[in-house]
Scaffold this active site. Structure first.
Site, PDB file in Angstrom:
ATOM      1  N   LYS A  51      49.098  36.090  36.443  1.00  0.00           N
ATOM      2  CA  LYS A  51      49.981  36.574  37.524  1.00  0.00           C
ATOM      3  C   LYS A  51      50.720  35.456  38.260  1.00  0.00           C
ATOM      4  CE  LYS A  51      47.590  40.852  38.493  1.00  0.00           C
ATOM      5  NZ  LYS A  51      46.823  41.636  39.456  1.00  0.00           N
ATOM      6  N   ALA A  68      40.636  33.576  45.131  1.00  0.00           N
ATOM      7  CA  ALA A  68      41.916  32.973  45.533  1.00  0.00           C
ATOM      8  C   ALA A  68      42.902  33.009  44.380  1.00  0.00           C
ATOM      9  CB  ALA A  68      41.686  31.531  46.007  1.00  0.00           C
ATOM     10  N   GLY A  75      38.021  49.764  43.082  1.00  0.00           N
ATOM     11  CA  GLY A  75      39.358  49.291  42.729  1.00  0.00           C
ATOM     12  C   GLY A  75      40.258  50.336  42.081  1.00  0.00           C
ATOM     13  N   LEU A 121      37.873  45.037  44.305  1.00  0.00           N
ATOM     14  CA  LEU A 121      39.068  45.276  43.486  1.00  0.00           C
ATOM     15  C   LEU A 121      38.719  45.539  42.018  1.00  0.00           C
ATOM     16  CD1 LEU A 121      40.605  44.475  45.984  1.00  0.00           C
ATOM     17  CD2 LEU A 121      42.021  42.964  44.618  1.00  0.00           C
ATOM     18  N   ASP A 140      50.913  44.910  43.750  1.00  0.00           N
ATOM     19  CA  ASP A 140      49.507  44.884  44.191  1.00  0.00           C
ATOM     20  C   ASP A 140      49.403  44.992  45.717  1.00  0.00           C
ATOM     21  OD1 ASP A 140      48.208  44.716  41.737  1.00  0.00           O
ATOM     22  OD2 ASP A 140      48.235  42.530  41.700  1.00  0.00           O
TER      23      ASP A 140
HETATM   24  P1  NAP Z   1      42.980  35.541  38.507  1.00  0.00           P
HETATM   25  O1  NAP Z   1      44.276  35.191  39.119  1.00  0.00           O
HETATM   26  O2  NAP Z   1      42.690  35.096  37.116  1.00  0.00           O
HETATM   27  O3  NAP Z   1      41.824  34.993  39.500  1.00  0.00           O
HETATM   28  C1  NAP Z   1      40.477  35.108  39.117  1.00  0.00           C
HETATM   29  C2  NAP Z   1      39.582  34.894  40.329  1.00  0.00           C
HETATM   30  O4  NAP Z   1      38.220  35.124  39.915  1.00  0.00           O
HETATM   31  C3  NAP Z   1      39.627  33.476  40.894  1.00  0.00           C
HETATM   32  O5  NAP Z   1      39.387  33.519  42.278  1.00  0.00           O
HETATM   33  C4  NAP Z   1      38.457  32.800  40.135  1.00  0.00           C
HETATM   34  O6  NAP Z   1      37.933  31.670  40.797  1.00  0.00           O
HETATM   35  C5  NAP Z   1      37.453  33.923  40.194  1.00  0.00           C
HETATM   36  N1  NAP Z   1      36.394  33.789  39.179  1.00  0.00           N
HETATM   37  C6  NAP Z   1      36.510  33.909  37.841  1.00  0.00           C
HETATM   38  N2  NAP Z   1      35.310  33.734  37.257  1.00  0.00           N
HETATM   39  C7  NAP Z   1      34.407  33.478  38.255  1.00  0.00           C
HETATM   40  C8  NAP Z   1      33.025  33.200  38.296  1.00  0.00           C
HETATM   41  N3  NAP Z   1      32.288  33.154  37.178  1.00  0.00           N
HETATM   42  N4  NAP Z   1      32.442  33.017  39.507  1.00  0.00           N
HETATM   43  C9  NAP Z   1      33.174  33.059  40.649  1.00  0.00           C
HETATM   44  N5  NAP Z   1      34.506  33.325  40.669  1.00  0.00           N
HETATM   45  C10 NAP Z   1      35.123  33.519  39.488  1.00  0.00           C
HETATM   46  O7  NAP Z   1      42.741  37.119  38.502  1.00  0.00           O
HETATM   47  P2  NAP Z   1      43.306  38.204  39.532  1.00  0.00           P
HETATM   48  O8  NAP Z   1      44.535  38.782  39.003  1.00  0.00           O
HETATM   49  O9  NAP Z   1      43.270  37.595  40.871  1.00  0.00           O
HETATM   50  O10 NAP Z   1      42.179  39.346  39.423  1.00  0.00           O
HETATM   51  C11 NAP Z   1      40.905  39.198  40.019  1.00  0.00           C
HETATM   52  C12 NAP Z   1      40.110  40.498  39.897  1.00  0.00           C
HETATM   53  O11 NAP Z   1      40.767  41.539  40.634  1.00  0.00           O
HETATM   54  C13 NAP Z   1      39.974  41.014  38.471  1.00  0.00           C
HETATM   55  O12 NAP Z   1      38.675  41.522  38.303  1.00  0.00           O
HETATM   56  C14 NAP Z   1      40.994  42.124  38.380  1.00  0.00           C
HETATM   57  O13 NAP Z   1      40.638  43.120  37.447  1.00  0.00           O
HETATM   58  C15 NAP Z   1      40.941  42.675  39.795  1.00  0.00           C
HETATM   59  N6  NAP Z   1      42.204  43.341  40.167  1.00  0.00           N
HETATM   60  C16 NAP Z   1      42.180  44.665  40.426  1.00  0.00           C
HETATM   61  C17 NAP Z   1      43.334  45.311  40.808  1.00  0.00           C
HETATM   62  C18 NAP Z   1      43.298  46.775  41.097  1.00  0.00           C
HETATM   63  O14 NAP Z   1      44.379  47.382  41.115  1.00  0.00           O
HETATM   64  N7  NAP Z   1      42.157  47.349  41.361  1.00  0.00           N
HETATM   65  C19 NAP Z   1      44.549  44.613  40.909  1.00  0.00           C
HETATM   66  C20 NAP Z   1      44.533  43.259  40.649  1.00  0.00           C
HETATM   67  C21 NAP Z   1      43.352  42.629  40.270  1.00  0.00           C
HETATM   68  P3  NAP Z   1      38.367  30.182  40.325  1.00  0.00           P
HETATM   69  O15 NAP Z   1      39.655  29.895  41.041  1.00  0.00           O
HETATM   70  O16 NAP Z   1      37.240  29.329  40.771  1.00  0.00           O
HETATM   71  O17 NAP Z   1      38.520  30.215  38.830  1.00  0.00           O
END
Ligand code: NAP
Length: 295
Positions: free
Chosen positions: A66, A127, A257, A234, A101
């Protein structure tokens, strides 16, 4: 030839969007296919360029692309630019990036969570792209404070800096009280003190998500979750998540979510097609896929 909308992300096995988006397109009688495009970070440039082919009308962009997608687009609208994350691409003659979003998060929080963010104290975990959208949405709704944490602390710090700049610009000349925006270490999530006085906890990492290394896990222990908060996860697959199961046992209110997923998807649908999204059809299909419920 049918026109196409792609879903660009990695991994995509857990994704529910193809099901409810295709149901909505079919319901509206549109000859458009919603297709999975599972793309690792090294392939993002080519996947975005592929959207320029005549049959493509746009795409959704999801984990982990994203933020990385922004410089690959021809234009980004003001909200997506401020957030620094794009989840929807629309192609006319150019590729234009949007962020639905923010809208999806707030619609779900207010309509399904019955929570008014104004004047509230919020803790945000994560973040990445989703967390960025959540934080901007909460500042737009005038929360009192926003405390952000992330496994990689530097990323939380960078997000808080961006939020502080936004607050400075947004509140210039305004007499509204300024929200307090801070970053804190991930390790503090194991202390109940972190959540003292908190009204809302929002989880925006992939912890607990199906088909990931931390499937089945929760970012918080039962003992730190106050009974007085709303916990908003989420992550939508599985439903409920391990975090929400613990929060319920702690006596807190919970929001999953799925509603955000459907509301953000409905806004994307309207951008691609110019038609009103059949929100009831989308909710029904998403629930059927995720919790095996039919109404
Ligand atoms: P992203 O940009 O790839 O960010 C991933 C996030 O998860 C970062 O903060 C990352 O931390 C953290 N993370 C990954 N693995 C981890 C671990 N093992 N322990 C701790 N933190 C970890 O993804 P995103 O788009 O923000 O999405 C994040 C989540 O929100 C996903 O599960 C997605 O499915 C959900 N989401 C849901 C909706 C909805 O409509 N319900 C919409 C958007 C997203 P680091 O920076 O340390 O890697």
């Amino acid at each position: 030839m049918p026109r196409c909308i792609g879903l660009i992300g990695y991994p995509l096995r857990h994704s529910v969007s193809p099901h409810f988006q295709q149901a909505a397109l079919d319901y509206c009688g549109l000859d458009i296919r919603y297709e999975l495009r599972e793309v690792e970070p090294t392939g993002l440039h080519d996947a975005v360029n592929d959207l320029r082919k005549p049959q493509n009308i746009g795409a959704n962009v999801t984990v982990p692309h994203k933020e990385a997608v922004l410089p690959l687009l021809d234009r980004v609208d003001d909200l997506a630019g401020a957030v620094g994350a794009v989840n929807t691409v629309v192609k006319d003659s150019r590729l234009m990036g949007f962020n639905t979003d923010v809208y999806g998060f707030l619609q779900a929080l207010e309509n399904e969570g019955h929570f008014d963010p104004q004047g509230k104290r919020v803790v945000v975990m994560g973040a990445g792209g989703a967390a960025r959208a959540v934080c901007f949405a909460l500042l737009q709704r005038k929360v009192m404070s926003l405390a952000v944490t992330n496994r990689t602390f530097e990323r939380a710090g960078a997000l808080v800096d961006a939020l502080a700049r936004y607050v400075e610009g947004d509140r210039r000349g305004s007499h509204d009280p300024k929200p307090r925006v801070t970053a804190f270490p991930w390790q503090s999530l194991s202390s109940a003190d972190t959540f003292q006085g908190c009204d809302l906890i929002v989880h925006c990492t992939t912890i607990g998500m199906k088909d990931t290394p931390r499937e089945g896990q929760s970012p918080l222990g039962l003992e730190v979750i106050p009974a007085s908060v709303l916990v908003y996860d989420l992550v939508y697959n599985p439903s409920p998540t391990p975090l929400l199961e613990l929060a319920q046992r702690a006596g807190a209110r919970v929001l999953g979510g799925l509603p955000m997923l459907v509301y953000q998807g409905a806004a994307s649908f309207e951008l691609w097609t110019g038609r009103e999204a059949p929100i009831g059809v989308m909710f029904e299909k998403a629930r059927e896929i995720l919790v095996g419920e039919t109404t």
